[in-house]
Design a protein around this motif. Structure first.
Motif, PDB file in Angstrom:
ATOM      1  N   TYR A  16       0.828  -1.195   0.000  1.00  0.00           N
ATOM      2  CA  TYR A  16       0.000   0.000   0.000  1.00  0.00           C
ATOM      3  C   TYR A  16       0.876   1.263   0.000  1.00  0.00           C
ATOM      4  O   TYR A  16       0.593   2.232  -0.708  1.00  0.00           O
ATOM      5  N   GLY A  17       1.948   1.244   0.772  1.00  0.00           N
ATOM      6  CA  GLY A  17       2.876   2.370   0.779  1.00  0.00           C
ATOM      7  C   GLY A  17       3.548   2.562  -0.567  1.00  0.00           C
ATOM      8  O   GLY A  17       3.740   3.694  -1.020  1.00  0.00           O
ATOM      9  N   ILE A  20       1.137   4.293  -2.892  1.00  0.00           N
ATOM     10  CA  ILE A  20       1.059   5.726  -2.616  1.00  0.00           C
ATOM     11  C   ILE A  20       2.324   6.415  -3.126  1.00  0.00           C
ATOM     12  O   ILE A  20       2.256   7.489  -3.734  1.00  0.00           O
ATOM     13  N   TYR A  21       3.477   5.811  -2.895  1.00  0.00           N
ATOM     14  CA  TYR A  21       4.748   6.396  -3.330  1.00  0.00           C
ATOM     15  C   TYR A  21       4.788   6.603  -4.840  1.00  0.00           C
ATOM     16  O   TYR A  21       5.260   7.619  -5.329  1.00  0.00           O
ATOM     17  N   ARG A  23       2.186   6.951  -6.740  1.00  0.00           N
ATOM     18  CA  ARG A  23       0.979   7.708  -7.102  1.00  0.00           C
ATOM     19  C   ARG A  23      -0.031   6.877  -7.886  1.00  0.00           C
ATOM     20  O   ARG A  23      -0.819   7.408  -8.655  1.00  0.00           O
ATOM     21  N   HIS A  25      -2.169   5.265  -6.172  1.00  0.00           N
ATOM     22  CA  HIS A  25      -3.289   5.499  -5.269  1.00  0.00           C
ATOM     23  C   HIS A  25      -2.981   6.746  -4.446  1.00  0.00           C
ATOM     24  O   HIS A  25      -1.869   6.917  -3.943  1.00  0.00           O
ATOM     25  N   THR A  26      -3.959   7.605  -4.318  1.00  0.00           N
ATOM     26  CA  THR A  26      -3.843   8.777  -3.458  1.00  0.00           C
ATOM     27  C   THR A  26      -5.003   8.729  -2.472  1.00  0.00           C
ATOM     28  O   THR A  26      -6.153   8.652  -2.890  1.00  0.00           O
ATOM     29  N   PRO A  27      -4.714   8.746  -1.177  1.00  0.00           N
ATOM     30  CA  PRO A  27      -5.796   8.702  -0.194  1.00  0.00           C
ATOM     31  C   PRO A  27      -6.758   9.883  -0.359  1.00  0.00           C
ATOM     32  O   PRO A  27      -6.356  10.988  -0.731  1.00  0.00           O
ATOM     33  N   CYS A  43       2.997  12.607  -1.272  1.00  0.00           N
ATOM     34  CA  CYS A  43       2.816  11.176  -1.526  1.00  0.00           C
ATOM     35  C   CYS A  43       4.128  10.412  -1.405  1.00  0.00           C
ATOM     36  O   CYS A  43       4.141   9.277  -0.932  1.00  0.00           O
ATOM     37  N   GLU A  46       4.760  10.152   2.365  1.00  0.00           N
ATOM     38  CA  GLU A  46       3.746   9.287   2.993  1.00  0.00           C
ATOM     39  C   GLU A  46       3.924   7.834   2.563  1.00  0.00           C
ATOM     40  O   GLU A  46       3.745   6.920   3.358  1.00  0.00           O
ATOM     41  N   GLY A  47       4.292   7.623   1.303  1.00  0.00           N
ATOM     42  CA  GLY A  47       4.540   6.260   0.838  1.00  0.00           C
ATOM     43  C   GLY A  47       5.709   5.618   1.560  1.00  0.00           C
ATOM     44  O   GLY A  47       5.659   4.446   1.942  1.00  0.00           O
ATOM     45  N   LYS A  50       4.615   4.630   5.040  1.00  0.00           N
ATOM     46  CA  LYS A  50       3.786   3.410   5.037  1.00  0.00           C
ATOM     47  C   LYS A  50       4.660   2.174   4.839  1.00  0.00           C
ATOM     48  O   LYS A  50       4.421   1.137   5.458  1.00  0.00           O
TER      49      LYS A  50
END
Length: 97
Positions: A16-17, A20-21, A23, A25-27, A43, A46-47, A50
């Motif tokens: 999941y991280g 996000i890293y 991009r 997926h963006t929360p 991102c 945050e990635g 995670k």
């Protein structure tokens, strides 16, 4: 059995991280609170946090083993957890509206 469950959870969080890293997926909360020009930088950080959280949870599995690394693993997990908290706090303070 609990070790495999926790390791599976840590792998899922690390994946999941990575999403996000990269991009993929963006929360939703990030879309609502981070300005678009700062979204890439937010991102990336945050990635990474995670993915580190996945590694932190993997370190927690050492507590459930009967090896001599039991207490070293929990100490490393606590230290890594504190570092992750600092990274996320700094990232959110910098980029959130």
């Amino acid at each position: 059995m609990i070790i495999y469950l926790i390791l599976g959870i840590s792998v899922c969080i690390a994946i999941y991280g990575w999403l996000i890293y990269k991009r993929f997926h963006t929360p939703f909360m990030a879309k609502a609170t981070v300005e678009e020009e700062f979204m890439d930088a937010w991102c990336k950080t945050e990635g990474v946090t995670k993915m580190l959280l996945g590694a932190d949870i993997a370190l927690l599995t050492l507590y459930f083993t009967d090896s001599f690394l039991k207490y070293a693993g929990i100490a490393a997990a606590i230290a890594l957890g504190a570092y992750i908290t600092k990274l996320r706090y700094d990232n959110n303070a910098k980029y959130l509206k």
